[in-house]
Design a protein around this motif. Structure first.
Motif, PDB file in Angstrom:
ATOM      1  N   SER A 212       0.862  -1.186   0.000  1.00 49.41           N
ATOM      2  CA  SER A 212       0.000   0.000   0.000  1.00 49.41           C
ATOM      3  C   SER A 212       0.895   1.232   0.000  1.00 49.41           C
ATOM      4  O   SER A 212       1.812   1.334   0.829  1.00 49.41           O
ATOM      5  CB  SER A 212      -0.909   0.014   1.228  1.00 49.41           C
ATOM      6  OG  SER A 212      -1.677   1.202   1.288  1.00 49.41           O
TER       7      SER A 212
ATOM      8  N   GLU B  34       2.708  -3.512   3.716  1.00 50.38           N
ATOM      9  CA  GLU B  34       1.912  -3.406   4.938  1.00 50.38           C
ATOM     10  C   GLU B  34       2.078  -4.632   5.825  1.00 50.38           C
ATOM     11  O   GLU B  34       2.144  -4.531   7.045  1.00 50.38           O
ATOM     12  CB  GLU B  34       0.429  -3.254   4.581  1.00 50.38           C
ATOM     13  CG  GLU B  34       0.046  -1.919   4.002  1.00 50.38           C
ATOM     14  CD  GLU B  34      -0.236  -0.878   5.072  1.00 50.38           C
ATOM     15  OE1 GLU B  34      -0.832  -1.225   6.106  1.00 50.38           O
ATOM     16  OE2 GLU B  34       0.145   0.286   4.850  1.00 50.38           O
ATOM     17  N   GLN B  35       2.104  -5.809   5.195  1.00 46.54           N
ATOM     18  CA  GLN B  35       2.253  -7.042   5.960  1.00 46.54           C
ATOM     19  C   GLN B  35       2.774  -8.133   5.042  1.00 46.54           C
ATOM     20  O   GLN B  35       2.381  -8.234   3.876  1.00 46.54           O
ATOM     21  CB  GLN B  35       0.920  -7.477   6.579  1.00 46.54           C
ATOM     22  CG  GLN B  35       1.041  -8.671   7.528  1.00 46.54           C
ATOM     23  CD  GLN B  35      -0.247  -8.967   8.281  1.00 46.54           C
ATOM     24  OE1 GLN B  35      -1.231  -8.225   8.153  1.00 46.54           O
ATOM     25  NE2 GLN B  35      -0.276 -10.025   9.066  1.00 46.54           N
TER      26      GLN B  35
ATOM     27  N   THR C 298      -2.764  -4.384  10.015  1.00 48.49           N
ATOM     28  CA  THR C 298      -3.272  -3.019   9.880  1.00 48.49           C
ATOM     29  C   THR C 298      -4.695  -3.044   9.345  1.00 48.49           C
ATOM     30  O   THR C 298      -5.168  -4.050   8.803  1.00 48.49           O
ATOM     31  CB  THR C 298      -2.402  -2.181   8.913  1.00 48.49           C
ATOM     32  OG1 THR C 298      -2.567  -2.688   7.576  1.00 48.49           O
ATOM     33  CG2 THR C 298      -0.929  -2.238   9.290  1.00 48.49           C
TER      34      THR C 298
ATOM     35  N   THR D  74      -5.651  -1.495   6.745  1.00 49.50           N
ATOM     36  CA  THR D  74      -5.550  -1.652   5.292  1.00 49.50           C
ATOM     37  C   THR D  74      -5.572  -3.123   4.897  1.00 49.50           C
ATOM     38  O   THR D  74      -6.266  -3.521   3.958  1.00 49.50           O
ATOM     39  CB  THR D  74      -4.272  -0.978   4.771  1.00 49.50           C
ATOM     40  OG1 THR D  74      -4.309   0.415   5.070  1.00 49.50           O
ATOM     41  CG2 THR D  74      -4.120  -1.169   3.266  1.00 49.50           C
TER      42      THR D  74
END
Length: 381
Positions: free
Chosen positions: A227, A232-233, A246, A248
């Motif tokens: 993102s 993000e992960q 998160t 997101t």
């Protein structure tokens, strides 16, 4: 060739004033199927092009099999790329399309010429190329199509030809940029199975770009969800689904999408939604505003609980999706996933109360990061 690891160290890239990639660190294990997933514009295709050598990073390194290849041309990285558009030569047969990368690497310019080249090329090299083409075509079940041209093939067959052309190179890793997006839904599902099976048979390193979370969830060993130029992960599909790091990630992963409720945290650490105590609490009480995430399958009709009104109900084979809005805030939409025959217990006006599985609840702070729920004996009503 044995599968190779691919490492990205501090990769940054900008176009004009826009910072598209922001110091990406990523390690792809040998033989792993890793998907880069995210919304359009998140930087996933740019990152793949940097791995392939089609774009140069502004900073950082690309390391393949322990070797820094950042400054090498694409042709010197021994990577095979499969594009969304298939990129087949329309004037060539399937056999010739698959053979092209081998002919370019193993034959001289004179030996690659039509007609005359066949006479001057070493017989051993031609035989090896023919054998490699036949083996790849058999593996992908297109050996009966070798004498056809791309215009005579379906979309799925063209995609198999593109895969076979990549396969014959025996690359250090396969790079795939949304290769299934041009196919219809049924064929896309079939090709997902084909790709996953191909990966298992080859044991090769696959790096796969998609905006389709279903593709990523069903095929990948791990997923890097991106993102705004960041990861993000990074984790297994199960990790991203069950413990999104998160807000997101929680929004992106899951179908139907996760339900998100604005909640308040009291001075005692208890969590409320529009004055209703949800039976949840936090130990860390910083910040009074938060967001609670509840998967549709973790909600169920109850005698008491959150009051919602049913807007519509959809049948999806064995599942039933019930779309509602919160009685105290119609802007908050709730989707409940039930088995097709499950009772709803709604009144004549569509009023329904919902409970949820407390152990599967997700809490996110106003910064979008996951917050830990307190260990409590109470369960939601």
């Amino acid at each position: 060739m044995a599968p190779r690891a691919v490492e990205l160290r501090g990769i940054g890239k900008g176009f004009g004033a826009d910072d598209v990639l922001k110091d990406i660190d990523l390690s792809v294990r040998p033989g792993e199927f890793l998907s880069l997933v995210g919304m359009s514009g998140c930087g996933k295709s740019t990152l793949l092009r940097i791995i392939a050598g089609l774009e140069q990073p502004d900073r950082g390194k690309v390391v393949i099999g322990g070797e820094d290849v950042t400054g090498l041309d694409p042709s010197d990285r021994n990577l095979a790329m499969v594009f969304q558009s298939y990129a087949l030569y329309p004037h060539m047969t399937v056999r010739q399309n698959i053979a092209t990368p081998l002919r370019m690497r193993r034959l001289t310019l004179a030996a690659r010429l039509p007609l005359v080249g066949r006479l001057s090329a070493p017989a051993q090299s031609l035989r090896e190329i023919d054998e490699a083409v036949a083996a790849a075509a058999t593996l992908l079940q297109i050996d009966h199509l070798l004498d056809r041209k791309p215009a005579q093939l379906s979309g799925g067959q063209r995609q198999r030809v593109a895969l076979a052309r990549a396969l014959v190179r025996e690359p250090a890793a396969f790079l795939m940029d949304e290769p299934l997006s041009n196919l219809d839904a049924k064929l896309r599902a079939h090709m997902r199975d084909e790709l996953a099976g191909l990966h298992r048979r080859l044991g090769a390193t696959f790096i796969y770009v998609t905006h389709d979370q279903v593709e990523a969830m069903t095929m990948s060993d791990r997923i890097a969800l991106m993102s705004e130029g960041r990861i993000e992960q990074l984790g297994t599909p199960d990790e991203l689904y069950r413990r999104p790091a998160t807000l997101t990630v929680a929004r992106f992963i899951g179908s139907p999408s996760i339900n998100l409720l604005p909640v308040d945290i009291s001075g005692e650490g208890r969590i409320h939604s529009h004055g209703h105590d949800l039976g949840l609490a936090v130990n860390d009480r910083k910040g009074a505003a938060a967001t609670l995430g509840l998967r549709p399958e973790d909600l169920h009709p109850a005698k008491t609980g959150m009051a919602v009104r049913i807007v519509r109900s959809e049948m999806h084979g064995a599942d039933r999706f019930v779309h509602c809005h919160l009685m105290k805030d119609e802007a908050v939409r709730i989707t409940v996933r039930l088995t097709a025959g499950a009772p709803l217990d709604a009144d004549a006006d569509g009023l329904l109360h919902l409970g949820f599985r407390r152990e599967n609840a997700h809490l996110f702070g106003d910064d979008g990061l996951r917050r830990a729920l307190a260990e409590r004996d109470e369960v939601a009503a």
